[in-house]
Design an enzyme around this catalytic site. Structure first.
Site, short mmCIF file in Angstrom:
data_model
loop_
_atom_site.label_atom_id
_atom_site.label_comp_id
_atom_site.label_asym_id
_atom_site.label_seq_id
_atom_site.Cartn_x
_atom_site.Cartn_y
_atom_site.Cartn_z
N ASP A 112 -6.50 -4.35 6.20
CA ASP A 112 -6.22 -4.95 4.88
C ASP A 112 -7.24 -4.46 3.85
O ASP A 112 -6.90 -4.14 2.71
CB ASP A 112 -6.17 -6.48 4.96
CG ASP A 112 -7.36 -7.08 5.73
OD1 ASP A 112 -8.05 -6.34 6.45
OD2 ASP A 112 -7.58 -8.30 5.61
N ASP B 128 1.92 5.73 3.35
CA ASP B 128 2.78 5.66 2.16
C ASP B 128 1.96 5.26 0.94
O ASP B 128 2.17 5.78 -0.16
CB ASP B 128 3.90 4.64 2.37
CG ASP B 128 5.14 5.28 2.99
OD1 ASP B 128 5.03 6.43 3.46
OD2 ASP B 128 6.20 4.64 3.01
#
Ligand code: NAD
Length: 370
Positions: free
Chosen positions: A227, A255
């Site tokens: 994260d 991505d």
């Protein structure tokens, strides 16, 4: 002259054949001008193979891929194949190819070209000069772990299960690739997991730490939670060199990193298999984008992602770093001269065709190789 390398070309569907035509011109250029030659094989894959042979990957194409020194793929798929049975869909051919070749290491560079800095949604100072590499484990983890499925519980309600699982071997081999790659780049690895909440994360960190201590102590190693890594990628991406992570986190983070660079038409990738006894790895190089049916057959597609995939092939399969740089510099120069396909044409630039972009790269190669 060094011995020829065997290169299998799989143009595929949609814009695949168009962008591959431009790569073929560059391969021919290398044959003529540099001390590296290629024996080229070509096979249909995806929808093209389904149309010709009733299967998205023929046994001949697979055998050629297993034997080739490297495989270069365009793209597969298209709406005309939506009604084809799932196991015969174009994507099924690609999945089988990746599985049979045991391509466990997926490399996705995020490189910002000077001329395209403004195509990024992030501020110029954040992305200018960015050059990072995301290494994603591709054949294990939660996408493959067992048990999985949806089951009915004793009270009649249902639950879904996926299993995140990694063996020591699976972690070690992807970490080895990360450290090896880092040594050829900025010598820094960020190993990314969720050791704070996941057993696989704790295990991942333990294996990477031990491998680093035993064999790669010269490489700078950082551990980072996934994260936080997502946040850091948009906050200060230039702190990274090589990021190595599992299948799920890699899917998302690659991505995210890709979009730092602005355009799908610019993104190359490589997938590597295990080393055989001779030091050779099976390898598949392909652009990140799909078959772009909306612009297929119109000579509009950006061929640079595939051309940059070819450059990755030169570097990672053939150890031809200088030749790879030559291709990358040709791309850099063509962009700097204002040559743009539609997907990257900004205000003040005119969109050129796929073929014209190929011409521009060849002109730059001629100029650079004098
Ligand atoms: P896509 O990447 O094909 O296209 C998304 C958008 O980006 C389109 O507007 C397209 O015109 C544009 N685009 C993509 N590549 C471009 C390029 N080189 N130059 C200029 N513009 C470009 O994704 P999609 O539309 O979601 O999928 C189309 C087909 O491709 C589907 O059948 C999908 O399954 C398949 N696909 C294949 C692969 C692969 O072969 N590895 C990857 C993704 C999607």
């Amino acid at each position: 002259m060094a011995a020829n390398k065997t290169l299998l070309i799989l143009p595929g569907d949609g814009i695949g054949p168009e962008v591959m035509t431009q790569v073929r011109r560059i391969v021919d250029w290398f044959d003529r001008r540099r001390a590296v030659g290629f024996d080229i094989l070509e096979q249909p894959v995806g929808g093209a193979a389904w149309d010709a042979h009733g299967t998205p990957l023929t046994d001949e194409a697979l055998a050629d891929a297993m034997d080739a020194d490297a495989v270069l793929l365009g793209a597969v798929g298209g709406p005309q194949y939506d009604a084809v049975p799932r196991d015969k869909r174009p994507e099924a051919g690609l999945l089988r190819l990746r599985k049979e070749m045991d391509l466990f290491a997926n490399l996705r560079p995020a490189l910002v070209f000077d001329a395209l800095v403004d195509a990024s949604t992030l501020k110029r100072e954040v992305v200018e000069g960015l050059d990072i590499l995301i290494l994603r484990e591709l054949t294990a983890g939660v996408y493959f772990g067992e048990p999985r499925g949806i089951e009915v519980m004793a009270d009649g309600s249902r639950r879904a299960i996926d299993t995140q699982s990694y063996t020591e071997h699976e972690i070690r081999r992807i970490a080895e690739v990360a450290f090896d790659l880092a040594r050829k780049r900025g010598n820094k690895v960020h190993s990314v997991e969720k050791a704070n909440v996941m057993e696989t994360g704790v295990f991942w960190r333990e294996i990477v730490t031990a491998l680093h201590r035993d064999r790669f102590a010269d490489v700078e190693l950082h551990h980072m939670y996934a994260d936080n890594c997502a946040m850091q990628l948009v906050r200060q991406p230039k702190q990274f060199d090589v990021i190595v992570t599992d299948n799920l986190f890699g899917d998302i983070l690659s991505d995210c990193a890709a979009m730092l660079t602005g355009s799908l038409g610019m993104l190359p990738s490589a997938s590597l298999g295990p080393e055989d006894g001779t030091g050779r790895r099976r390898a598949l190089y392909e652009p990140v984008h799909g078959s772009a049916p909306d612009i297929a057959g119109q000579d509009k597609a950006n061929p640079l992602a595939t051309i940059l995939s070819f450059a990755m092939m030169l570097r990672y399969s053939f150890g031809l770093g200088e030749d790879a740089e030559l291709v990358e510099r040709a791309v850099q120069n063509a962009l700097a001269a204002g040559v743009r396909t539609g997907d990257i044409a900004g205000p003040g630039t005119t969109a050129v065709s796929t073929t014209r972009m190929g011409d521009a790269i060849l002109e730059e190669l001629d100029r650079l190789a004098v």
